[in-house]
Design an enzyme around this catalytic site. Structure first.
Site, PDB file in Angstrom:
ATOM      1  N   GLN A   1       0.831  -1.200   0.000  1.00 19.07           N
ATOM      2  CA  GLN A   1       0.000   0.000   0.000  1.00 19.07           C
ATOM      3  C   GLN A   1       0.870   1.257   0.000  1.00 19.07           C
ATOM      4  O   GLN A   1       1.749   1.394   0.860  1.00 19.07           O
ATOM      5  CB  GLN A   1      -0.875  -0.022   1.257  1.00 19.07           C
ATOM      6  N   GLY A   2       0.650   2.149  -0.935  1.00 20.19           N
ATOM      7  CA  GLY A   2       1.441   3.387  -0.994  1.00 20.19           C
ATOM      8  C   GLY A   2       0.597   4.610  -0.705  1.00 20.19           C
ATOM      9  O   GLY A   2       0.029   5.211  -1.612  1.00 20.19           O
ATOM     10  N   TYR A   3       0.502   4.957   0.564  1.00 22.85           N
ATOM     11  CA  TYR A   3      -0.292   6.136   0.949  1.00 22.85           C
ATOM     12  C   TYR A   3       0.623   7.263   1.450  1.00 22.85           C
ATOM     13  O   TYR A   3       0.787   8.274   0.823  1.00 22.85           O
ATOM     14  CB  TYR A   3      -1.272   5.778   2.078  1.00 22.85           C
ATOM     15  N   SER A   4       1.206   7.018   2.643  1.00 23.25           N
ATOM     16  CA  SER A   4       1.975   8.076   3.305  1.00 23.25           C
ATOM     17  C   SER A   4       3.211   8.467   2.495  1.00 23.25           C
ATOM     18  O   SER A   4       3.768   7.662   1.764  1.00 23.25           O
ATOM     19  CB  SER A   4       2.453   7.616   4.678  1.00 23.25           C
TER      20      SER A   4
ATOM     21  N   SER B   1       4.262  -1.193   3.755  1.00 21.66           N
ATOM     22  CA  SER B   1       4.520  -2.461   4.440  1.00 21.66           C
ATOM     23  C   SER B   1       5.077  -3.483   3.459  1.00 21.66           C
ATOM     24  O   SER B   1       4.465  -3.747   2.419  1.00 21.66           O
ATOM     25  CB  SER B   1       3.229  -3.033   5.024  1.00 21.66           C
TER      26      SER B   1
ATOM     27  N   GLU C   1      -4.571  11.378  17.618  1.00 20.55           N
ATOM     28  CA  GLU C   1      -4.977  12.786  17.524  1.00 20.55           C
ATOM     29  C   GLU C   1      -5.973  12.980  16.376  1.00 20.55           C
ATOM     30  O   GLU C   1      -6.972  13.703  16.514  1.00 20.55           O
ATOM     31  CB  GLU C   1      -3.750  13.689  17.326  1.00 20.55           C
TER      32      GLU C   1
ATOM     33  N   GLU D   1      -9.308  -0.214   7.415  1.00 25.25           N
ATOM     34  CA  GLU D   1      -8.076  -0.434   8.171  1.00 25.25           C
ATOM     35  C   GLU D   1      -8.284  -0.128   9.650  1.00 25.25           C
ATOM     36  O   GLU D   1      -7.851  -0.864  10.525  1.00 25.25           O
ATOM     37  CB  GLU D   1      -6.967   0.450   7.589  1.00 25.25           C
TER      38      GLU D   1
END
Lengths: 387, 379, 387, 379
Positions: free
Chosen positions: C131-134, C166, C371, C248
């Site tokens: 997964q490529g998000y951040s 990951s 947060e 998730e």
């Protein structure tokens, strides 16, 4: 013998001769406190005599200059005075917002005439003062205040209302923040003094959840305040108020834990067998925090004395001390169990635990809320952006 | 069973919510009786109305004229009672004493249940003997005497004791003070000779009594269940009372929370609504989470109790502890976020703080129940 | 016999015959997990056979439609499958981000061709996904991402980098958020799929404080992505990402306490005498919270099943569950004492307590920080102003 | 005595701060020795430099060639060690073992102190016998044998044991395991026959040993102080080690806090510096308050210990508990506020978390010391 030792002997002899036996007993409740003022009813001859004798020598405010009703003692001499008072358990001859709050402000910001006049009255216990800062709707946000003094040449005409004025219904005069310039939020406020018997002043006590009414709402309806009754410069009342708030926070923070250094766990276990192991553990963790805070209080006072420490540190002390005190009373209630729930029974001392517990909830609101304290720490100590 | 309300339960909740918000409102009940110096601390008319709605019979078997429902249903009513701080003898009479009477003889039921079902009677339970809840220790003695028993001892924190027509009293008929066995429950009528009560007003304006039992002579038919076999009934009473108090606490928490979030959306400081301040938002969101979890734990405990599960006892203590903590946080945050006005008697948030304190203490606070969780878990 | 009971008998018989004995033992560590993919090295013949047999009947993804490689089971049948698997302690034949994350997104947003092609590969364990998000510098603020896909007619040319991917170094393909319109912050992002063996893709594992490296930095240098490898509409990738984030959070929140319902105090007291009364009290207070949260998890799942509950509730579950899990491991470390500090000794299982403890610190960061969860609760559930 | 540093102490603090920030920096020491797989876990050159600065002799009497200073001064060095996570045997050798040797014979001092003062020797203390600190219970036995003693037993969590030239071992010469009396301290040389150690690397990359004492034969001159009279020395060693660990914890807390507030002023999210978010501001301000209080408690305990006050023991436990809690909060908030990068080995904040954990456990965590505060307070 050193000068200071001579001085101590003098004080000791004077106290021996002048402090009535009745005034050497611990203060049991509010009734034993001498607040002074026009309408104060002395509880006894001894209380009256004790005030008069002290006032005559400036001992009600020992470290104020003699010209302003004090005894002109140095810091070292004032400590001797306090030590000798403590040695015989003497009660303070006079307690008042005049001594604690207005006095320091006048000493810093007042004119010579004001000092002589007002400080003298305070020192002699002739005038009882109250403080008019907060307004309905303003809360933490003091600069939003609306009470307005219209300029009429040689006087202002004040209209508006205040809230949380301590003992306003018993006070003779008020020191009061009043907006004198509507255009300027911060700079448009002045610090005025006026007589609570002025036409147009009225008060209404506020019933608190603790069942007591130490505070009032106070209303001003075209109250005339002469121009010489301003402290500091016109529209710079905020400087005076900030100075006093710092004072107040120091006072409140010192009540948080400093003077209650003993173990809470030990105190409650003397009163009742501590059979619950989880409660006992919480008391132990509390005692760690309380004893650590006691050390912090001591360090703070030591640093204040020599001008060390961050100038915003009183905010941290106020925050930590009041939060700790609230936690203390929560544990007192838990340890007291159902007996501590009693509200007016004789066995519970008129519900003293419950009422004290409720009273502590105001600690983190009055004199600046915990949230405001944390804002101030963020900004002034930690220098966080946008704080 | 899924951990949410069935359709019937949802209907009951709607009824209870509406009724309590209207008739049980703080201004109509709590403040009214408090400020008029009522010696009961609650209103008998409201109690009758609860009976008319059938609420007082929720835990009474159908064969005895009740609704034969369970702790989930009783909890639904109690949550609304908590939300409105409605003073009533529901928890002591319709939950705790009703559970005790459920174990009683036909005769005993016939003597007391009709008054409960009609709202004419009020009952109380006298268990505690010291300032802290500790039912493992019962020192009050009941000795055989004539046809019945003679009771001696004292009881504390008997909520509504002075208003009660009958007190369920836990006394020892055998063994030492700390023994599990040898306890017997008695239905003691208010006018029993030798029974005296000192009424004390509590912080939440409810009235409790200190009970003295001075050679109180009772007939044998005052025994609830078996002589020496009261511990199992007492445990049932405690489970019922504790999970009921947990439900009421969840209501207190919810009421205080709603009042507080409403205030956050109205009150301005420094030119902003205080609900815009992120520090308060995060605290409110955390509090929301705690209350939701407390509610879930309470429903779980109610269901386990209704199902007769052996895990019920553990979960009841979890629920009482968690609901007590969540409600404690809710009222503390509520008062603090209200600022100065939260300290005034005029605003209701302080009343939530007072009620929470008394309710937390009733049948064991979170310290007591955390200890119990440890013990039941074997450590 | 009901249809479901028949079905159960069928499954039971099939499992009995097809699940190798070795696959009926508990998963001991990462090595026992079958991730599939081009380069996966099966740990044993049994592991390989088990995957192949399940994949042949769609049992790797039992509730996906048969057309996409699943077994087309109803919810009730899938529960029977899980129950019967659990009955014999059967290991999952295949674990992958394809099953958990991309699959649900494709089922909702993919074209028919994409579903047949990609879901089939996932179901058969042929392709391992990451997964490529951040991105470095983006963190919680996903919409600030910079990786850019330049439109070249029939393909994009992607440049940029991702972080926290990951097992990127072991994955075959990536599902990736890429900015396709620089003018529009929210609407300018697309959800692209591409091969990790494409020219210009490189990865670099990140060493964590736990000593493990499950995550990578991933770099894209002029990577060509054909236009048919987009999921959902152009510039609407945020919708797909939000849907997946919800998924998730649900997954992560369920690991917080739901599957660890036992008493922590009991567990640690079995391992070591609990001699410290204050620690014991903290464990008791923890167990109250943990058991209460277990009830909350059950309630949450019950409500999800019937579509009750607030749609933002997974955020609350994620917040409460991860904070609780961090606290759990703090207590595990305290109860373990000096033995739990050991980092690589055999006695400590290679420092398993310490590494698990450090691993939990990521719980409240990954999949949305605590947060951010509190912000979402404030806004979407409490409807607080400006949240 | 005022609770702030004297001029001399302030000078010492400046020296220590500068030295540790330069020579003791994480990149030069902790990471260097960790990543090179050093078996000691610290650098002997730095240890020699500390000796050259006189630091290793702070708690050694002037008559023995040391500086004859007190725990305030030792704490000043330890706070800077904590701030920089500087690995060194300062706490075990120059504080704990030096305190034990201070009660030893002239001969024993002559044998070991010169090596400490020159930085050539490293010492360790072997007290714990289980996974938790519990010095009230000493089961290791020392029996009279020939001219001296024969020791049998095992010790855990002996920091720097493998690097030490001498181990201070607490053993029992009389009484039962839980008796206060009957304990004797021994100076056991590293090459004593029957002494074996298994080294384990800890989470903070320090190296500890499990010690086995298998018929370790010692001459009578290995006894520190009086036979059977070791408890009073052990208590002194514990006070010194605990207040020293508290000071190091305050340093760890301060270092983590500084790193975190710096990050709050640099890192942007959602178009703002994260330090602008009020929720983080309030948490940072609360943390600041906790660290300040922990520092005050630690200085108070140091001063009471230096003054020989009978209140010292209580305050030492307060300091160890409070500093441990403040540092724990500092590293947890630090890692969380750093977000994802806080989880990476590349950033230092995780190293603070690891060191804090080991330090919290050393000579009793806050649970142990809270319990002790309760006991010393009489409940």
């Amino acid at each position: 013998m050193s000068d200071l030792e001579n001085f101590r002997q003098e004080i000791r002899a004077w106290l021996e001769e002048n402090c009535p036996a009745e005034m050497r007993q611990p203060v049991r409740d509010e009734d034993d406190v001498c607040w002074g003022g026009r309408h104060f009813e002395f509880k006894s001859e001894a209380q009256k005599a004790w005030l008069e004798r002290c006032a005559a020598r400036g001992y009600t405010v020992p470290d104020w200059p003699k010209a302003y009703g004090g005894a002109g003692m140095s810091a070292a001499e004032a400590k001797v005075w306090r030590d000798e008072m403590a040695r015989i358990n003497a009660r303070p001859p006079l307690s008042s917002f005049g001594i604690w709050m207005l006095g320091p402000a006048l000493l810093k910001f007042g004119t010579e005439e004001q000092k002589v006049h007002y400080l003298g009255q305070i020192a002699r216990g002739e005038i009882r003062w109250c403080q008019g800062y907060s307004e309905p709707g303003s809360g933490s946000d003091l600069v939003s205040l609306q009470t307005y003094g219209e300029d009429k040449g040689d006087h202002w005409v004040v209209n508006g209302s205040k809230i949380w004025t301590s003992y306003a219904n018993k006070a003779d005069w008020i020191f009061c923040l009043v907006r004198t310039d509507k255009a300027n939020k911060y700079q448009g406020i002045s610090f005025l003094l006026f007589d609570m018997e002025s036409p147009g002043v009225s008060t209404k006590p506020i019933l608190l959840i603790s069942g007591n009414s130490p505070f009032c709402e106070t209303f001003f309806d075209n109250v005339i305040v002469p121009k010489d009754q301003i402290v500091g410069e016109l529209n710079r009342g905020w400087d005076v108020a900030k100075y006093l708030l710092g004072h107040e926070r120091e006072m409140i923070s010192s009540t948080g834990g400093g003077d209650r250094a003993g173990s809470l766990g030990a105190a409650v276990s003397r009163a009742a067998a501590l059979e619950d192991p989880v409660l006992r553990a919480e008391l132990a963790l509390f005692d760690v925090d309380a004893l650590a805070f006691t050390a912090m209080s001591e360090k703070f006072m030591d640093e204040v004395k020599v001008g060390r420490g961050h100038p915003a540190q009183p905010n941290m002390m106020k925050y930590a001390g009041t939060e700790l005190n609230k936690r203390r009373l929560e544990l007192v209630m838990a340890a007291g169990g159902s007996a501590a729930l009693e509200w007016d029974s004789e066995a519970s001392g008129g519900g003293s635990n419950a009422r004290n517990w409720l009273r502590t909830k105001a600690n983190s609101i009055e004199g600046g809320t915990s949230e405001v304290m944390l804002n101030v720490i963020s900004k002034r100590i930690l220098d966080l952006p946008g704080a | 069973m899924p951990l949410y309300h069935t359709e019937d339960q949802t209907m009951l909740a709607d009824t209870a919510r509406q009724f309590m918000a209207d008739e049980g409102a703080i201004s109509k009940q709590l403040r009214h009786w408090r400020d008029s110096g009522c010696k009961d601390g609650f209103g008998h008319d409201l109690w009758k109305s609860l009976a008319e709605l059938g609420f007082t019979g929720i835990l009474v078997g159908e064969e005895d004229g009740g609704l034969g429902m369970g702790h989930v249903e009783a909890g639904i009513v109690l949550e609304e009672i908590g939300r409105n701080l409605t003073p009533s003898p529901f928890l002591t009479s319709a939950v705790a004493a009703a559970t005790a009477l459920g174990a009683g003889s036909k005769d005993l039921k016939g003597r007391y249940l009709p008054g409960l079902l009609s709202g004419d009677s009020v009952f109380a339970v006298a268990i505690d003997e010291g300032r802290k809840h500790r039912p493992e220790r019962i020192a009050t003695r009941a000795e055989r005497s004539g046809n019945g028993f003679r009771l001696n001892g004292s009881k504390t924190f008997v909520i509504h004791g002075g208003s009660a027509d009958m007190l369920v009293v836990a006394a020892r008929t055998a063994g030492g003070d700390e023994d599990a066995d040898g306890v017997t429950l008695f239905a003691v009528p208010k006018d029993a000779s030798g029974l005296s009560q000192d009424a004390v007003k509590l912080v939440d304006s409810s009235i409790a009594t200190h009970v003295r039992l001075d050679n109180v002579q009772l007939d044998a038919d005052a025994v609830i269940g078996e002589v020496d076999g009261g511990r199992v009934i007492l445990d049932r009473v405690l489970n019922a009372g504790r999970v009921g108090a947990a439900a009421e606490s969840v209501g207190v928490a919810g009421g205080a929370f709603d009042m507080t979030t409403t205030y956050l959306k109205q009150r301005k400081q420094f030119g902003k609504l205080i609900g815009e301040f992120q520090a308060l938002q995060h605290r409110a969101a955390h509090l929301y989470s705690e209350i939701e979890i407390a509610r879930a734990a309470t429903i779980k405990a109610q269901q386990l109790l209704d199902a007769g599960s052996e895990k019920a006892e553990l979960m009841v203590s979890v629920a009482k502890a968690k609901a007590g903590q969540a409600a404690g946080l809710a009222v503390r945050e509520g008062v603090q976020m209200h600022g100065g006005i939260g300290m005034t008697d005029e605003y209701d948030i302080g009343l939530y703080m007072k009620r929470d304190r008394a309710l937390a203490e009733f049948m064991g606070d979170h310290y007591y129940h955390a200890q119990r969780v440890a013990q039941l878990s074997g450590y």
